[in-house]
Motif scaffolding. Structure first.
Motif, PDB file in Angstrom:
ATOM      1  N   ASN A 123     -29.133 -15.516 -36.658  1.00 34.99           N
ATOM      2  CA  ASN A 123     -30.211 -14.543 -36.526  1.00 34.99           C
ATOM      3  C   ASN A 123     -30.683 -14.511 -35.081  1.00 34.99           C
ATOM      4  OD1 ASN A 123     -32.372 -12.884 -36.650  1.00 34.99           O
ATOM      5  ND2 ASN A 123     -33.460 -14.034 -38.228  1.00 34.99           N
ATOM      6  N   THR A 124     -30.456 -13.391 -34.423  1.00 34.87           N
ATOM      7  CA  THR A 124     -30.790 -13.271 -33.006  1.00 34.87           C
ATOM      8  C   THR A 124     -32.092 -12.527 -32.782  1.00 34.87           C
ATOM      9  OG1 THR A 124     -29.575 -11.204 -32.829  1.00 34.87           O
ATOM     10  CG2 THR A 124     -28.347 -13.251 -32.367  1.00 34.87           C
ATOM     11  N   GLY A 125     -32.678 -11.984 -33.846  1.00 31.01           N
ATOM     12  CA  GLY A 125     -33.887 -11.199 -33.701  1.00 31.01           C
ATOM     13  C   GLY A 125     -33.609  -9.746 -33.362  1.00 31.01           C
ATOM     14  N   VAL A 126     -32.352  -9.372 -33.233  1.00 30.90           N
ATOM     15  CA  VAL A 126     -31.965  -7.999 -32.960  1.00 30.90           C
ATOM     16  C   VAL A 126     -31.983  -7.236 -34.286  1.00 30.90           C
ATOM     17  CG1 VAL A 126     -30.078  -6.501 -32.201  1.00 30.90           C
ATOM     18  CG2 VAL A 126     -30.532  -8.638 -30.996  1.00 30.90           C
ATOM     19  N   THR A 127     -32.603  -6.053 -34.288  1.00 27.75           N
ATOM     20  CA  THR A 127     -32.588  -5.226 -35.489  1.00 27.75           C
ATOM     21  C   THR A 127     -31.971  -3.875 -35.159  1.00 27.75           C
ATOM     22  OG1 THR A 127     -34.803  -4.376 -35.066  1.00 27.75           O
ATOM     23  CG2 THR A 127     -34.643  -6.313 -36.477  1.00 27.75           C
ATOM     24  N   THR A 141     -31.810   0.263 -31.868  1.00 28.41           N
ATOM     25  CA  THR A 141     -31.712  -1.188 -31.816  1.00 28.41           C
ATOM     26  C   THR A 141     -32.903  -1.736 -31.047  1.00 28.41           C
ATOM     27  OG1 THR A 141     -29.301  -0.997 -31.773  1.00 28.41           O
ATOM     28  CG2 THR A 141     -30.233  -3.140 -31.164  1.00 28.41           C
ATOM     29  N   THR A 142     -33.526  -2.743 -31.619  1.00 29.00           N
ATOM     30  CA  THR A 142     -34.638  -3.423 -30.952  1.00 29.00           C
ATOM     31  C   THR A 142     -34.157  -4.815 -30.572  1.00 29.00           C
ATOM     32  OG1 THR A 142     -36.240  -2.168 -32.222  1.00 29.00           O
ATOM     33  CG2 THR A 142     -37.033  -4.187 -31.166  1.00 29.00           C
ATOM     34  N   TYR A 143     -34.264  -5.108 -29.285  1.00 26.19           N
ATOM     35  CA  TYR A 143     -33.848  -6.397 -28.752  1.00 26.19           C
ATOM     36  C   TYR A 143     -35.091  -7.210 -28.402  1.00 26.19           C
ATOM     37  CZ  TYR A 143     -29.369  -4.020 -28.126  1.00 26.19           C
ATOM     38  OH  TYR A 143     -28.217  -3.314 -28.322  1.00 26.19           O
ATOM     39  N   PRO A 144     -35.139  -8.469 -28.807  1.00 27.46           N
ATOM     40  CA  PRO A 144     -36.297  -9.288 -28.442  1.00 27.46           C
ATOM     41  C   PRO A 144     -36.226  -9.695 -26.969  1.00 27.46           C
ATOM     42  CG  PRO A 144     -34.679 -10.628 -29.594  1.00 27.46           C
ATOM     43  CD  PRO A 144     -34.163  -9.203 -29.603  1.00 27.46           C
ATOM     44  N   GLY A 160     -35.837 -12.003 -23.868  1.00 28.79           N
ATOM     45  CA  GLY A 160     -34.954 -13.141 -23.635  1.00 28.79           C
ATOM     46  C   GLY A 160     -35.221 -13.718 -22.266  1.00 28.79           C
ATOM     47  N   ALA A 203     -38.559  -7.410 -24.034  1.00 25.46           N
ATOM     48  CA  ALA A 203     -38.179  -6.767 -25.289  1.00 25.46           C
ATOM     49  C   ALA A 203     -37.947  -5.284 -25.009  1.00 25.46           C
ATOM     50  CB  ALA A 203     -39.283  -6.957 -26.320  1.00 25.46           C
ATOM     51  N   THR A 205     -36.462  -1.374 -26.878  1.00 21.00           N
ATOM     52  CA  THR A 205     -35.920  -0.589 -27.981  1.00 21.00           C
ATOM     53  C   THR A 205     -35.101   0.540 -27.382  1.00 21.00           C
ATOM     54  OG1 THR A 205     -37.788  -1.114 -29.417  1.00 21.00           O
ATOM     55  CG2 THR A 205     -36.488   0.818 -29.999  1.00 21.00           C
TER      56      THR A 205
END
Length: 179
Positions: free
Chosen positions: A20-24, A106-109, A111, A116, A118
């Motif tokens: 689980n990378t937190g990417v949706t 795609t939403t990237y947390p 890093g 973050a 989108t």
């Protein structure tokens, strides 16, 4: 033999639960649907509709690292509509239904090297028939949209070969100038 299978099963469960990378990734969310409407505005030559989704400081990158202004983009879009009719955007393979455009958000947390973000990405075939020659251009396109905190498009990244499109626009403009 059973122990080997149990060990393999435990290993697979452990590995997949740690990914689980937190990417949706979503397909029918507010931003994806906003881009579908944005494309309808483009196809209908509704520049005010397009502008309603753009941030005031929108940056547009057309196959380049140099951004163009919103005004320059509007001129290009108007030239497309002056040159081509109809213009369509299609996505579908083989006998599958044409869904218009492939749209996903795609939403990237955040890093270590990024905030973050989108991004809504789209893929389609841009199809347009020249009003001058009757020839149809079909070019595969990929456009990415980065969103700001106000829910507006902050950046657009257009990736496609514009050679045929540009040549057709220039030919139509030259023909119009000689009349």
């Amino acid at each position: 033999k059973i122990m080997k299978k149990i060990f393999l099963l435990i290993l697979i469960v452990t590995l997949t639960s740690c990914t689980n990378t937190g990417v949706t990734v979503t397909f029918d969310d507010e931003k994806s649907n906003a881009i579908r409407t944005h494309y309808e505005n483009y196809l209908n030559n509704d520049m005010d509709g397009l502008k309603s989704l753009w941030a005031s400081d929108l940056e547009v990158f057309l196959n380049s690292t140099e951004a163009i202004s919103t005004d320059e983009l509007v001129v290009l879009l108007q030239a497309q509509h002056a040159t081509f009719d109809p213009i369509t955007m299609s996505w579908g393979q083989n006998e599958q239904e044409d869904i218009g455009q492939w749209v996903e958000t795609t939403t990237y947390p955040a890093g270590p090297a990024n905030d973050a973000v989108t991004v809504t990405q789209t893929w389609f075939n841009w199809n347009a028939t020249s009003k001058l020659t009757g020839e149809t251009i079909n070019l595969p396109a990929h456009i990415s949209f980065l969103w700001n905190e106000d829910g507006k498009i902050a950046q657009e990244f257009h990736n496609y070969d514009t050679g045929e499109m540009t040549a057709a626009i220039e030919a139509a403009q030259a023909a119009s100038a000689s009349e």
